[in-house]
Enzyme design. Sequence first.
Site, PDB file in Angstrom:
ATOM      1  N   SER A  53       0.830  -1.207   0.000  1.00 31.48           N
ATOM      2  CA  SER A  53       0.000   0.000   0.000  1.00 31.48           C
ATOM      3  C   SER A  53       0.865   1.258   0.000  1.00 31.48           C
ATOM      4  CB  SER A  53      -0.971  -0.051   1.189  1.00 31.48           C
ATOM      5  OG  SER A  53      -2.045   0.826   1.009  1.00 31.48           O
ATOM      6  N   ASP A  79      -7.896  -5.883  -6.312  1.00 31.76           N
ATOM      7  CA  ASP A  79      -7.768  -4.624  -5.576  1.00 31.76           C
ATOM      8  C   ASP A  79      -8.053  -3.462  -6.509  1.00 31.76           C
ATOM      9  OD1 ASP A  79      -7.063  -2.642  -3.704  1.00 31.76           O
ATOM     10  OD2 ASP A  79      -4.972  -2.687  -4.344  1.00 31.76           O
ATOM     11  N   CYS A 110      -5.144   0.259  -5.162  1.00 32.63           N
ATOM     12  CA  CYS A 110      -3.773   0.235  -5.700  1.00 32.63           C
ATOM     13  C   CYS A 110      -3.702  -0.908  -6.706  1.00 32.63           C
ATOM     14  CB  CYS A 110      -2.746   0.050  -4.592  1.00 32.63           C
ATOM     15  SG  CYS A 110      -2.632   1.413  -3.421  1.00 32.63           S
ATOM     16  N   HIS A 139      -6.193  -6.445  -2.091  1.00 33.75           N
ATOM     17  CA  HIS A 139      -5.130  -5.532  -1.681  1.00 33.75           C
ATOM     18  C   HIS A 139      -4.087  -6.216  -0.810  1.00 33.75           C
ATOM     19  CE1 HIS A 139      -3.616  -1.459  -0.953  1.00 33.75           C
ATOM     20  NE2 HIS A 139      -3.563  -1.724   0.337  1.00 33.75           N
TER      21      HIS A 139
END
Length: 505
Positions: free
Chosen positions: A224, A412, A415, A469
């Site tokens: 992240s 995800d 991102c 993610h």
Amino acid sequence: MDKKCPRFLAVVLLGVLFLCPLCLADSELYSSANFPTTEAERLIRGLNLLPKDVNVVDQENESGVPQGKKIVERKFKFPNLVDPGGVSVDDLGHHAGYYQIQHSHAAKMFYFFFESRNSKNDPVVIWLTGGPGCSSELALFYENGPFSIAKNMSLVWNEYGWDKVSNLLYVDQPTGTGFSYSSDKRDIRHNEDGVSNDLYDFLQAFFVEHPQFAKNDFYITGESYAGHYIPAFAARVHHGNKAKQGAHINLKGFAIGNGLTNPEIQYKAYSDYALDMSIIKKSDYERINKVLPVCETAIKLCGTDGTIACMASYYVCSSIFNSIMALAGDTNYYDIRKKCEGRLCYDFSNAEKFLNKKSVRESLGVGDIDFVSCSPTVYQAMLVDWMRNLEAGIPALLEDGIKVLIYAGEYDLICNWLGNSRWVHAMEWSGQKEFGGSSEIPFEVDGSAAGVLKTHGPLSFLKVHDAGHMVPMDQPKAALEMLKRWTGSKLSEVSAESQNLVSSI
């Protein structure tokens, strides 16, 4: 152009944002004049965590870290550990400690260190959680640490913990995150210089405390917002090694999972990914994309100006993501296959409950320091850093043979793999053309395709199947195998069956 012009344009962009119906109409967040804090608290509530402020404490309430000693550490054994087999703290090789940050006013950095279950000769791997401002203990208990928290608040061994193939470090940073704290608000960090210098100084002290691990291969990992932290930290370590500033750190590579690294490219990919995954319609796509030129200009100004321009770019470009989410409804933006019930996309609250138990706090030696899962104050302080391009320092590391792995779960949104793939392919280095022309090969685990890999020289990109993610949480077995092969320089090895399949396509 007049030197004042970029700053003037940044102010104009900020004004345009608040006058632009397109930028405002799709998100309730922009109705608040206190947007950064509101956004931070919304994200934290979305993880079912309490939005506590930050660990800036009175000196008399500190955890008892002695002044003058760089690291204070203890071996420990978590209470409520299921079936520990009568092992002692020495058998476990688990450590918790505080580092008194060298170049700070009064900051202490908390960390966990878990010796490998396999061999002390395994690589030393540090994990950084993003946020910015979220504790690495979230990854420890929910992704790749030695333990998971059961519903009855006991700890059970994680079959796929990364300590099975590495000596594993988790650090609470920047200051104010997790159990890290200061008695001086000036220690709150605002950019990657402060973050990377603190981490570099910590490593120097850590290897003095643990000289038996100093010659092991060293890898930096995280996810992240660590897509910002990690390249800066790797560059700082590499620079320190070259300049012989301290003890040599045997840096071999770094891995970023579903990271934010090059915002200019990644923000452009939001609408493309959302359209490809049927989150938005073509008409929505065309409308949202009208903001892209303004976002791109704002990001460029952030790279040349400073605080005002970077804040302006954050406001402008965030409207793209929030416009998509307004259309996505209750979709979990960390994993679009899932729904958010209210805003509780994930429930990580047991980590807070467990780490704030008196017995746990006593075993760790944290005194009266509150555990802060994610800090709105740290989040807001780092907003001026958000839109900066951290890809810029990676090519020099590649040229010196530092291995780089960028991996991303395919479901995800925030991102997403598409934006990450694009910046990796656009990055200019000596192997760019060969990397772009290399074939995709299956990444297999136990004979089944767990992802798609592209690699050339020290650079690898891995799209992970059936993951969002947090890849180590969604695909723990594949994530452990990824780490093992990558640190062993065997990531791109495929079976004979896979080679035959690729050649026949």
